[in-house]
Each structure stands twice: as structure tokens, then as C-alpha cells.
Design a protein around this motif. Structure first.
Motif, PDB file in Angstrom:
ATOM      1  N   PHE A  80       0.767  -1.285   0.125  1.00 25.98           N
ATOM      2  CA  PHE A  80       0.004  -0.085  -0.126  1.00 25.98           C
ATOM      3  C   PHE A  80       0.865   1.259  -0.169  1.00 25.98           C
ATOM      4  CE2 PHE A  80      -2.756  -3.161   2.404  1.00 25.98           C
ATOM      5  CZ  PHE A  80      -3.516  -3.334   1.396  1.00 25.98           C
ATOM      6  N   SER A  81       2.242   1.177   0.151  1.00 20.89           N
ATOM      7  CA  SER A  81       2.867   2.373   0.326  1.00 20.89           C
ATOM      8  C   SER A  81       3.281   2.964  -1.172  1.00 20.89           C
ATOM      9  CB  SER A  81       4.262   2.024   0.961  1.00 20.89           C
ATOM     10  OG  SER A  81       4.965   0.920   0.409  1.00 20.89           O
ATOM     11  N   GLN A  82       3.513   4.253  -1.313  1.00 18.41           N
ATOM     12  CA  GLN A  82       3.971   4.842  -2.287  1.00 18.41           C
ATOM     13  C   GLN A  82       5.176   4.136  -2.873  1.00 18.41           C
ATOM     14  OE1 GLN A  82       4.390   9.017  -2.189  1.00 18.41           O
ATOM     15  NE2 GLN A  82       4.277   8.987  -4.640  1.00 18.41           N
ATOM     16  N   TRP A  83       6.063   4.110  -2.186  1.00 17.33           N
ATOM     17  CA  TRP A  83       7.285   3.400  -2.581  1.00 17.33           C
ATOM     18  C   TRP A  83       7.884   2.225  -1.821  1.00 17.33           C
ATOM     19  CZ3 TRP A  83       8.546   6.121  -6.704  1.00 17.33           C
ATOM     20  CH2 TRP A  83       8.227   7.450  -6.792  1.00 17.33           C
ATOM     21  N   GLY A  84       8.676   1.961  -1.420  1.00 15.81           N
ATOM     22  CA  GLY A  84       9.187   0.554  -0.611  1.00 15.81           C
ATOM     23  C   GLY A  84       9.087   0.651   1.057  1.00 15.81           C
ATOM     24  N   GLU A  85       8.167   1.659   1.320  1.00 21.11           N
ATOM     25  CA  GLU A  85       8.169   1.580   2.676  1.00 21.11           C
ATOM     26  C   GLU A  85       7.669   0.474   3.387  1.00 21.11           C
ATOM     27  OE1 GLU A  85       8.218   5.840   1.037  1.00 21.11           O
ATOM     28  OE2 GLU A  85       7.112   3.933   0.343  1.00 21.11           O
ATOM     29  N   ASP A  86       6.642  -0.243   2.979  1.00 23.86           N
ATOM     30  CA  ASP A  86       5.970  -1.385   3.513  1.00 23.86           C
ATOM     31  C   ASP A  86       7.124  -2.475   3.996  1.00 23.86           C
ATOM     32  OD1 ASP A  86       3.418  -0.361   3.571  1.00 23.86           O
ATOM     33  OD2 ASP A  86       3.001  -1.431   1.651  1.00 23.86           O
ATOM     34  N   GLY A  87       8.092  -2.642   2.938  1.00 28.53           N
ATOM     35  CA  GLY A  87       9.020  -3.695   3.317  1.00 28.53           C
ATOM     36  C   GLY A  87      10.078  -3.076   4.254  1.00 28.53           C
ATOM     37  N   ILE A  88      10.384  -1.780   4.321  1.00 30.22           N
ATOM     38  CA  ILE A  88      11.260  -1.214   5.354  1.00 30.22           C
ATOM     39  C   ILE A  88      10.620  -1.376   6.421  1.00 30.22           C
ATOM     40  CG2 ILE A  88      12.556   0.954   6.157  1.00 30.22           C
ATOM     41  CD1 ILE A  88      12.731   1.684   2.996  1.00 30.22           C
ATOM     42  N   ILE A  89       9.363  -0.810   6.810  1.00 27.53           N
ATOM     43  CA  ILE A  89       8.783  -0.774   8.310  1.00 27.53           C
ATOM     44  C   ILE A  89       8.653  -2.376   8.790  1.00 27.53           C
ATOM     45  CG2 ILE A  89       6.514  -0.219   9.246  1.00 27.53           C
ATOM     46  CD1 ILE A  89       6.356   1.951   7.234  1.00 27.53           C
ATOM     47  N   SER A  90       8.235  -3.375   7.871  1.00 32.53           N
ATOM     48  CA  SER A  90       7.986  -4.589   8.457  1.00 32.53           C
ATOM     49  C   SER A  90       9.269  -5.250   8.753  1.00 32.53           C
ATOM     50  CB  SER A  90       7.814  -5.296   7.345  1.00 32.53           C
ATOM     51  OG  SER A  90       6.100  -5.173   6.966  1.00 32.53           O
ATOM     52  N   TRP A  91      10.791  -4.763   8.226  1.00 34.28           N
ATOM     53  CA  TRP A  91      11.879  -5.260   8.618  1.00 34.28           C
ATOM     54  C   TRP A  91      12.348  -4.757   9.954  1.00 34.28           C
ATOM     55  CZ3 TRP A  91      16.748  -2.971   8.779  1.00 34.28           C
ATOM     56  CH2 TRP A  91      17.767  -3.770   8.951  1.00 34.28           C
ATOM     57  N   LEU A  92      12.128  -3.463   9.834  1.00 30.79           N
ATOM     58  CA  LEU A  92      12.521  -2.686  11.075  1.00 30.79           C
ATOM     59  C   LEU A  92      11.804  -3.043  12.436  1.00 30.79           C
ATOM     60  CD1 LEU A  92      12.869   1.027   9.946  1.00 30.79           C
ATOM     61  CD2 LEU A  92      14.781  -0.513  10.773  1.00 30.79           C
ATOM     62  N   ILE A  93      10.402  -3.356  12.187  1.00 27.83           N
ATOM     63  CA  ILE A  93       9.687  -3.811  13.407  1.00 27.83           C
ATOM     64  C   ILE A  93      10.327  -5.283  13.800  1.00 27.83           C
ATOM     65  CG2 ILE A  93       7.487  -4.735  14.009  1.00 27.83           C
ATOM     66  CD1 ILE A  93       6.372  -2.477  12.224  1.00 27.83           C
ATOM     67  N   ASP A  94      10.713  -6.162  12.718  1.00 28.55           N
ATOM     68  CA  ASP A  94      11.211  -7.310  13.124  1.00 28.55           C
ATOM     69  C   ASP A  94      12.349  -7.239  13.908  1.00 28.55           C
ATOM     70  OD1 ASP A  94       8.956  -8.739  12.368  1.00 28.55           O
ATOM     71  OD2 ASP A  94       9.572  -8.948  10.352  1.00 28.55           O
ATOM     72  N   VAL A  95      13.214  -6.517  13.243  1.00 33.61           N
ATOM     73  CA  VAL A  95      14.597  -6.191  13.960  1.00 33.61           C
ATOM     74  C   VAL A  95      14.811  -5.412  15.321  1.00 33.61           C
ATOM     75  CG1 VAL A  95      16.831  -5.322  13.549  1.00 33.61           C
ATOM     76  CG2 VAL A  95      15.706  -6.255  11.808  1.00 33.61           C
ATOM     77  N   ILE A  96      13.714  -4.498  15.513  1.00 31.95           N
ATOM     78  CA  ILE A  96      14.150  -3.707  16.731  1.00 31.95           C
ATOM     79  C   ILE A  96      13.079  -4.175  17.754  1.00 31.95           C
ATOM     80  CG2 ILE A  96      15.189  -1.899  15.606  1.00 31.95           C
ATOM     81  CD1 ILE A  96      12.654  -0.205  15.952  1.00 31.95           C
ATOM     82  N   GLN A  97      11.889  -4.680  17.305  1.00 32.19           N
ATOM     83  CA  GLN A  97      10.800  -5.224  18.295  1.00 32.19           C
ATOM     84  C   GLN A  97      10.441  -4.327  19.162  1.00 32.19           C
ATOM     85  OE1 GLN A  97      12.276  -8.920  19.591  1.00 32.19           O
ATOM     86  NE2 GLN A  97      11.742 -10.081  17.810  1.00 32.19           N
ATOM     87  N   PRO A  98       9.782  -3.012  18.999  1.00 32.27           N
ATOM     88  CA  PRO A  98       9.287  -1.977  19.823  1.00 32.27           C
ATOM     89  C   PRO A  98       8.348  -2.531  20.599  1.00 32.27           C
ATOM     90  CG  PRO A  98       8.480  -1.679  17.473  1.00 32.27           C
ATOM     91  CD  PRO A  98       9.589  -2.766  17.444  1.00 32.27           C
ATOM     92  N   ASP A  99       8.390  -2.078  21.761  1.00 31.56           N
ATOM     93  CA  ASP A  99       7.291  -2.256  22.733  1.00 31.56           C
ATOM     94  C   ASP A  99       5.897  -2.042  22.233  1.00 31.56           C
ATOM     95  OD1 ASP A  99       8.891  -3.923  24.514  1.00 31.56           O
ATOM     96  OD2 ASP A  99       9.518  -1.920  25.513  1.00 31.56           O
ATOM     97  N   ALA A 100       5.797  -0.664  21.807  1.00 30.75           N
ATOM     98  CA  ALA A 100       4.563  -0.044  21.507  1.00 30.75           C
ATOM     99  C   ALA A 100       4.225  -0.429  20.097  1.00 30.75           C
ATOM    100  CB  ALA A 100       4.978   1.654  21.528  1.00 30.75           C
ATOM    101  N   THR A 101       2.952  -0.888  19.819  1.00 23.42           N
ATOM    102  CA  THR A 101       2.144  -1.197  18.647  1.00 23.42           C
ATOM    103  C   THR A 101       1.305  -0.114  18.309  1.00 23.42           C
ATOM    104  OG1 THR A 101       0.632  -2.678  19.876  1.00 23.42           O
ATOM    105  CG2 THR A 101       2.926  -3.636  19.255  1.00 23.42           C
ATOM    106  N   THR A 102       1.489   1.004  18.427  1.00 29.81           N
ATOM    107  CA  THR A 102       0.619   2.135  17.804  1.00 29.81           C
ATOM    108  C   THR A 102       1.493   2.955  16.935  1.00 29.81           C
ATOM    109  OG1 THR A 102       1.448   3.556  19.661  1.00 29.81           O
ATOM    110  CG2 THR A 102      -0.523   2.170  19.994  1.00 29.81           C
ATOM    111  N   TYR A 137      -5.939   7.355   2.583  1.00 33.82           N
ATOM    112  CA  TYR A 137      -5.312   6.193   3.208  1.00 33.82           C
ATOM    113  C   TYR A 137      -5.310   4.795   2.355  1.00 33.82           C
ATOM    114  CZ  TYR A 137      -3.853   3.448   7.525  1.00 33.82           C
ATOM    115  OH  TYR A 137      -3.020   2.803   8.387  1.00 33.82           O
ATOM    116  N   ARG A 138      -5.654   5.131   0.962  1.00 38.42           N
ATOM    117  CA  ARG A 138      -5.411   3.930  -0.081  1.00 38.42           C
ATOM    118  C   ARG A 138      -3.772   3.745  -0.170  1.00 38.42           C
ATOM    119  NH1 ARG A 138     -10.443   3.789  -2.173  1.00 38.42           N
ATOM    120  NH2 ARG A 138     -11.963   3.655  -0.400  1.00 38.42           N
ATOM    121  N   GLU A 139      -2.879   4.782  -0.268  1.00 35.70           N
ATOM    122  CA  GLU A 139      -1.871   4.669  -0.246  1.00 35.70           C
ATOM    123  C   GLU A 139      -1.224   5.533   0.989  1.00 35.70           C
ATOM    124  OE1 GLU A 139       0.528   5.292  -4.154  1.00 35.70           O
ATOM    125  OE2 GLU A 139       0.524   7.247  -3.355  1.00 35.70           O
TER     126      GLU A 139
END
Length: 299
Positions: A54-76, A85-87
């Protein structure tokens, strides 16, 4: 009339995609791709994690990877400048990870479109209609009940982004900002104007936001670390420095890619199909603020 017709056509295509099950298939493919990237080991730059659902560029992949790596406590998350909100940077996250979020846009038609979408009741998603400025942003976020740390903050209003971001009190594990590479390596922002409209300020559409250097000045002082940009050279990513050690062994370079967009416009509003680098002369004489010194300079 043209804008209304485009919106109706876009709604039709989006609903058709949902009816044939394509949206679920795309989310599933995104989850599969995220799993593949995570198990590749160390990445050279953030761009190696890119994919788009859904992201305009490649942000969906970057965000998913960062979340998996740093595992933040907050999920908001909080994202503003989302249009309908379509893109967006957080829709895939909302649907695949079931995070909770707040989205803000200045158009009630856009927010009404979101509220009429299945996503509004299937997920914990709040909407606000507001023309964002540095005086109302903190209240908009707190009105959603977000007082503590956030998982993601995504800023993209193509205007006084620097001055708005400066006034957000919440800390986020990941901050995403769209920056203006036309301002070069100097820490520059457009002057603050609570009613800033990009194309009203300059016909080219090049005069908006702030440089990456300006955002680094602001966010590094707040305890964030710059970790790179997307390959299109439009969005920069920062993490709370508390997560630095988790990322050190997973990312080789903190790289800034050149902006590849050719969105510069002619005086009649048509696309010139030129990059910002090819059109810098159009900004000559316009004012900017050096955010380090506070000095007003002329581009």
C-alpha cells in the motif's frame, strides 16, 4: 469535477480489488516477502528491505523489517497527510500486524472515505480531519488517547513538516519523514506558515518541507538515529537510539539515495518531467530558514 470523478474511479477500482480477494492476496504476499527479507541476514542499506503493498514506494518492506529487527514495545502509530489512506505507510502494518493507529488529513471527504471502508471497523483505526499546524498537532494526537511512546510516527504534509514535528511530544520507536532534497545539504526549512499550501507557495511544487540535514538536526537532538532513506530518495527513516544495538549487526550502511521523482510542474500545472536537481533554479529568491542558526536565507 475531475477530482470527484478520479475519486469515484479510484473507489471503484479499490472495491473491485477487494471483491475479487486481491487485497488479501497482496497482504499475504507482503507477509511472505517480509519473512524472506528478515531471513536474508544483514542488509547493506534499508533499500534492500523494500517492497510495496500500500505504500507509495518501498516503505512497507522497510517498516516490516525494522519492526522485526528492533521489536518495539509500543504497537501504535500516528500518520498524517494520508489523503484517503489507500496509499500510505501504515495500512499494510495495520492489516498484517493488527497495530492500532491514528490517521489525520485535512480533507473531510478523505476521512469519510476511510470511515466507509471495511478497514475502519475491522481494525483499531481512528481518524481526525484537521489542517495540521504546530499548535494543534499535540492535541490531535492526545485526543486519540496516545500519551506515551508510539511505535511509528509518519510525517508527510508537504508543507511546514519540520515545525510540526518539532512540537510532537511523544517519542516513537521509528520516525518516517518525507524530506526535500532540493534544499541540498544545508539544514533548511520553509518558513513557518500555519496555512501553508504547497502549490500556492510556488507553482513548481518544489518549495515545501525541509532538508534531510534539517530533520537530522531536529531528531538527533531528540535522541534519534538516522538509518537511511528509501531508494526513491523521498522518505528518511530514524529510530530511537535506544534500539541502535539491535540494528548495528543487521544494517551495514546508513545511506541517503538521490531523489528520483520527476514531479516538478510548469506554470500551467502540467508536469515538466524533471527532477528537483534539474530544476533548482526555479527556487531562486525564495526564503528559507536555517534551523541551526535561525537565520532567514534566500535560495
Amino acid at each position: 469535477m475531475k477530482t470527484r470523478l478520479r475519486r469515484k474511479f479510484r473507489d471503484f477500482m479499490f472495491q473491485t480489488r477487494r471483491l475479487v480477494g486481491l487485497e488479501k492476496m497482496l497482504v499475504l504476499q507482503g507477509e511472505s516477502r517480509a519473512h524472506q527479507i528478515l531471513h536474508r541476514g544483514t542488509l547493506d542499506t534499508l533499500a534492500d528491505a523494500e517492497f510495496s503493498v500500500f505504500s507509495q514506494w518501498g516503505e512497507d518492506g522497510i517498516i516490516s523489517w525494522l519492526i522485526d529487527v528492533i521489536q518495539p514495545d509500543a504497537t501504535t502509530f500516528v500518520e498524517f497527510g494520508v489523503e484517503d489512506y489507500r496509499e500510505s505507510n501504515t495500512r499494510f502494518l495495520l492489516m498484517s500486524r493488527y497495530w492500532s493507529g491514528l490517521i489525520i488529513d485535512g480533507s473531510e471527504a478523505n476521512m469519510a472515505s476511510v470511515r466507509s471502508d471495511d478497514i475502519a471497523y475491522k481494525h483499531d483505526l481512528q481518524t481526525r480531519t484537521a489542517f495540521i499546524d504546530r499548535d494543534n498537532i499535540a492535541g490531535l494526537i492526545s485526543s486519540a488517547g496516545y500519551q506515551g511512546d508510539l511505535g511509528i510516527l509518519s510525517v508527510d504534509i508537504d508543507g511546514v513538516d519540520y515545525w510540526v514535528l518539532e512540537k510532537i511530544p511523544q517519542k516513537a520507536a521509528i520516525v518516517i519523514v518525507e524530506y526535500n532534497q532540493a534544499f541540498g545539504e544545508v539544514p533548511l526549512s520553509v518558513p513557518y506558515d500555519p496555512s501553508f499550501l504547497r502549490l500556492s507557495k510556488h507553482y513548481s511544487g518544489m518549495y515545501w518541507g525541509a532538508s534531510l540535514s534539517a530533520f537530522r538536526h531536529l531528531l538527533e537532538a531528540k535522541g534519534y538515529e538516522f538509518i537511511g532513506t528509501n531508494r526513491a530518495g523521498t522518505n528518511a527513516f530514524f529510530i530511537d537510539a535506544a534500539f541502535s544495538e539491535k540494528l548495528d549487526a543487521k544494517l551495514t550502511r546508513r545511506h541517503e539515495w538521490p531523489c528520483r521523482m520527476r514531479e516538478v510542474r510548469n506554470r500551467d500545472g502540467s508536469l515538466a518531467f524533471k527532477t528537483y536537481a534539474e530544476s533548482l533554479g526555479l527556487l531562486k529568491g525564495l526564503p528559507a530558514i536555517n534551523v541551526v542558526t535561525g537565520e532567514t536565507v534566500t535560495l
